[in-house]
Design a protein around this motif. Structure first.
Motif, PDB file in Angstrom:
ATOM      1  N   ASP A  10       0.840  -1.181   0.000  1.00  0.00           N
ATOM      2  CA  ASP A  10       0.000   0.000   0.000  1.00  0.00           C
ATOM      3  C   ASP A  10       0.879   1.236   0.000  1.00  0.00           C
ATOM      4  OD1 ASP A  10       0.683   0.734   2.735  1.00  0.00           O
ATOM      5  OD2 ASP A  10      -0.553  -0.973   3.333  1.00  0.00           O
ATOM      6  N   THR A 495      -1.460 -19.424  12.587  1.00  0.00           N
ATOM      7  CA  THR A 495      -0.550 -19.385  11.438  1.00  0.00           C
ATOM      8  C   THR A 495       0.882 -19.548  11.913  1.00  0.00           C
ATOM      9  OG1 THR A 495      -2.035 -17.909  10.215  1.00  0.00           O
ATOM     10  CG2 THR A 495       0.277 -17.986   9.501  1.00  0.00           C
ATOM     11  N   GLU A 572       1.838  -7.524   5.433  1.00  0.00           N
ATOM     12  CA  GLU A 572       0.494  -6.956   5.383  1.00  0.00           C
ATOM     13  C   GLU A 572      -0.055  -6.891   3.961  1.00  0.00           C
ATOM     14  OE1 GLU A 572       0.406  -3.177   7.265  1.00  0.00           O
ATOM     15  OE2 GLU A 572       1.097  -3.931   9.212  1.00  0.00           O
ATOM     16  N   CYS A 574      -0.003  -9.087   1.789  1.00  0.00           N
ATOM     17  CA  CYS A 574      -0.583 -10.370   1.374  1.00  0.00           C
ATOM     18  C   CYS A 574      -2.094 -10.417   1.626  1.00  0.00           C
ATOM     19  CB  CYS A 574       0.087 -11.526   2.116  1.00  0.00           C
ATOM     20  SG  CYS A 574       1.865 -11.658   1.816  1.00  0.00           S
ATOM     21  N   ARG A 575      -2.618  -9.461   2.382  1.00  0.00           N
ATOM     22  CA  ARG A 575      -4.039  -9.435   2.695  1.00  0.00           C
ATOM     23  C   ARG A 575      -4.886  -9.352   1.421  1.00  0.00           C
ATOM     24  NH1 ARG A 575      -6.398  -8.067   7.545  1.00  0.00           N
ATOM     25  NH2 ARG A 575      -4.368  -7.321   8.272  1.00  0.00           N
ATOM     26  N   ALA A 576      -4.360  -8.648   0.419  1.00  0.00           N
ATOM     27  CA  ALA A 576      -5.113  -8.495  -0.831  1.00  0.00           C
ATOM     28  C   ALA A 576      -5.284  -9.819  -1.561  1.00  0.00           C
ATOM     29  CB  ALA A 576      -4.396  -7.495  -1.747  1.00  0.00           C
ATOM     30  N   SER A 580      -4.165 -13.086   5.156  1.00  0.00           N
ATOM     31  CA  SER A 580      -4.051 -12.086   6.211  1.00  0.00           C
ATOM     32  C   SER A 580      -3.450 -12.712   7.461  1.00  0.00           C
ATOM     33  CB  SER A 580      -5.432 -11.500   6.533  1.00  0.00           C
ATOM     34  OG  SER A 580      -6.308 -12.519   6.969  1.00  0.00           O
ATOM     35  N   PHE A 581      -2.810 -11.876   8.244  1.00  0.00           N
ATOM     36  CA  PHE A 581      -2.123 -12.357   9.444  1.00  0.00           C
ATOM     37  C   PHE A 581      -2.637 -11.606  10.663  1.00  0.00           C
ATOM     38  CE2 PHE A 581       0.703 -12.971   5.839  1.00  0.00           C
ATOM     39  CZ  PHE A 581       1.126 -14.282   6.004  1.00  0.00           C
ATOM     40  N   GLU A 582      -3.261 -12.351  11.566  1.00  0.00           N
ATOM     41  CA  GLU A 582      -3.676 -11.771  12.832  1.00  0.00           C
ATOM     42  C   GLU A 582      -2.498 -11.882  13.806  1.00  0.00           C
ATOM     43  OE1 GLU A 582      -6.367 -10.178  13.474  1.00  0.00           O
ATOM     44  OE2 GLU A 582      -7.206 -10.524  11.464  1.00  0.00           O
ATOM     45  N   THR A 586      -0.398 -15.484  15.071  1.00  0.00           N
ATOM     46  CA  THR A 586       0.724 -15.772  14.178  1.00  0.00           C
ATOM     47  C   THR A 586       1.989 -16.011  14.985  1.00  0.00           C
ATOM     48  OG1 THR A 586      -0.248 -14.369  12.444  1.00  0.00           O
ATOM     49  CG2 THR A 586       2.099 -14.908  12.245  1.00  0.00           C
TER      50      THR A 586
END
Length: 641
Positions: A10, A495, A572, A574-576, A580-582, A586
């Motif tokens: 982003d 994860t 971050e 990779c969310r698209a 996604s990573f919480e 993780t």
């Protein structure tokens, strides 16, 4: 069949500078405040050091004119022609400095492994000498400014060392707060400084206009032919007028080549040339001014204001060198030549503003030792030249390989362009070697220590990565994963991120986790972090995602040597792609290597032990990647090198 996806970060996490350049006047003003502090304060001590009685050069009219001619034409040839005209063009995607040049030269001969290793060794020595320069510059600059107290009031001579130490300690203590606040005033102060230099020079030139003969290059040549050996010795002090030339190149990434060229030719060079001519004219009219020819340029009433202005200018010069040392340290870490150290970003807007605590306190200790040990700027002048000329010489060597193998210029043109400057640099360096026992040993000793550390870490880290790839490569990832999933292992929630040096091999941390915990997380991500020999990796190429089977993924993250390393932030994007990573769910699995030195490796036993000490005591992977400490799991592995 897996598919590769290049994810674009982003806007807030751009892999480049992430901001627009200011207008040219603002850039030129900022460049004056950062780039020229070192070379701009050289008039404080250069002529005084040249005519130091230990050099054997008598103070007479012919010698004064000849030395001033050498200084002016050295500025023209070495700074104006070599650095401003040629070296500024040898940029690595807009970035300059010895490490950027080394990366560019090494990548241009990547098809020649033996030549590449040789260039890496030469470049590391240049970087090591820069550290020696970083110790001497704050010491000699601030000390030479405070020595003005002796001229204003001789009874204050005993205060020179204490005042210098207070100024330097205060400067280093301020580093943790960053330079954003004080950086605004750097430019205007240096503008005032150079105007004062020029005016003082012009006023004193009127006392002995004959000094203008020094503008004829034949004057300097005649001086060299007449004195020969003494002229060669004098070159060791003349080079002090060139200190800081490397900063023109090193700071190119911050300002661009155009503002640096504009300010050099528009203000800095004329002011320096006029001031050296003025000092020469003063010595022709009053040989007694040799006590301190710079401060003797000014009337008695102006001495205290000039001491204050000089001290501020030298602090600015020291700040520029210290900041440059932080930047070079970060680049060396990214390129694998220094152990990972804590890097603090002191500005939310300018990622180039960093603070490295370990380097800061080491530099302070070395600077204090230099001030106390040498005791005067004249004595430090003997120690200064070797580090400066050594770095200049290595820059010229690396530039040859850039213009020949990266730019593919004609062989004759490359030899002529760099050979001319090589001969001049070699003459300066050879002259400074004569001062080895007078203080030249000090920067060489600093450089040797740093070189040993960098070369040992670079070689050891390369061997460690090679061993890790071999261990990972012995078990290909995809077949291993397919076999593992067929056995339907117990899968727990969350994860798991396994760091792997080889994206196609099984990371040792995965094998250890299955051996000890006998579970596989619901989602498994294999992450490989690569460092390229370029300063900035484009945002669109920072992260690539390869989906595997059953909620397993391969992720490759690539950084340049000027990029800020932040693994959670890079992930971050990779969310698209549905990955996604919480943070609370993780876990990061790392292999903690226990090094076992052996005699059957490519390094001497003492170097292996040194590498082992650095590996276990300087930094760690988790901190370097900015991983949350409470989410990191390290699994041990014994590695023989």
């Amino acid at each position: 069949m897996s598919q590769s996806v290049s994810a674009a970060p982003d806007a807030g996490h751009s892999g480049g500078r992430g901001h627009h350049r200011p207008a040219m006047p603002a850039l030129a003003l900022a460049a004056l405040g950062v780039v020229y502090g070192d070379i701009g304060t050289s008039p404080l001590y250069t002529l005084q050091t040249v005519f130091n009685p230990v050099n054997g050069l008598s103070l007479n009219a012919l010698n004064v004119v000849g030395i001033v001619s050498l200084i002016v034409w050295s500025l023209i040839i070495v700074v104006s022609l070599k650095y401003v005209t040629l070296i500024l063009r040898a940029n690595n995607h807009g970035e300059g400095g010895i490490m950027a040049l080394l990366a560019l030269a090494a990548s241009s001969v990547s098809a020649r492994p033996r030549l590449r290793r040789t260039l890496l060794g030469i470049g590391i020595m240049g970087a090591a000498l820069f550290y020696g320069d970083s110790v001497i510059t704050p010491a000699i600059s601030v000390l030479s400014a405070v020595e003005g107290l002796e001229v204003a009031a001789p009874f204050l001579k005993t205060c020179v060392i204490p005042v210098t130490l207070v100024a330097l300690v205060t400067l280093f203590l301020m580093q943790k707060h960053g330079t954003a606040g004080i950086g605004i005033v750097f430019g205007p102060v240096m503008v005032l400084w150079f105007i004062v230099l020029a005016v003082a020079g012009v006023v004193n030139m009127m006392r002995a206009p004959a000094i203008l003969v020094a503008l004829n290059p034949l004057t300097g040549l005649a001086f060299c032919l007449h004195h020969r050996w003494l002229a060669f010795v004098a070159l060791g002090a003349v080079v002090l007028s060139l200190t800081g030339a490397e900063a023109l190149y090193a700071d190119m990434g911050h300002f661009g080549a155009k503002p640096i060229r504009l300010t050099w030719f528009g203000l800095v060079f004329p002011a320096l040339a006029l001031n050296y001519l003025g000092q020469g004219a003063l010595l022709l009219a009053d040989p007694g001014a040799l006590q301190n020819p710079f401060y003797k340029l000014f009337p008695q009433w102006a001495l205290y204001p000039m001491i204050v202005l000089s001290t501020v200018a030298t602090v600015i010069a020291s700040q520029a060198v210290i900041s440059g040392t932080y930047s070079m340290t970060k680049q060396a870490m990214q390129l694998g030549f220094l152990p990972r150290m804590n890097v603090v970003y002191t500005s939310e807007r300018e990622m180039g503003q960093i603070y490295v605590p370990g380097i800061n306190w080491t530099l302070l200790a070395a600077v204090v030792a230099a001030v106390v040990g040498f005791g005067s700027s004249t004595a430090l002048g003997s120690a200064y030249g070797i580090a400066v000329t050594g770095t200049m010489l290595i820059t010229t060597i690396l530039t040859f390989f850039v213009i020949r193998y990266a730019w593919h210029y004609n062989w004759f043109l490359c030899v002529f362009a760099t050979g001319f400057f090589f001969l001049i640099d070699a003459a300066f360096f050879s002259a400074n070697l004569l001062k080895l026992m007078e203080g030249g040993w000090f920067p060489l000793l600093v450089g040797l220590i740093i070189y040993t550390i960098m070369a040992t870490w670079g070689r050891g880290w390369e061997m460690m990565r090679a061993e890790a790839r071999v261990r990972a490569g012995t078990t290909p990832l995809k077949p291993y994963l397919a076999t593992l999933l067929k056995e339907s292992p117990i899968r727990c929630g969350g994860t798991a991120i396994f760091l792997s040096p080889d994206p196609d091999g099984v990371p040792h941390s995965l094998i250890n986790n299955l051996m000890h915990n006998r579970v596989l997380h619901k989602r498994v991500v294999f992450v490989t972090v690569n460092n390229e020999e370029i300063p900035w990796v484009p945002a669109s190429e920072r992260v690539s995602v390869h989906p595997l089977d059953s909620e397993c993924y391969q992720v490759t993250i690539t950084y340049g040597f000027m990029d800020e390393v932040d693994l959670p932030r890079a992930l971050e994007v990779c969310r698209a792609y549905g990955l996604s990573f919480e943070p609370a769910e993780t876990s990061y699995f790392l292999s903690r290597a226990t090094l076992v030195p052996t005699r059957d490796s490519g390094m001497a036993m003492w170097r292996e032990r040194l590498f082992s000490v650095m590996l276990h005591n300087v930094g760690n992977v988790a901190a370097y990647l900015k991983l949350p400490a409470n989410r990191v799991i390290e699994l041990g592995a014994r590695v023989e090198i």
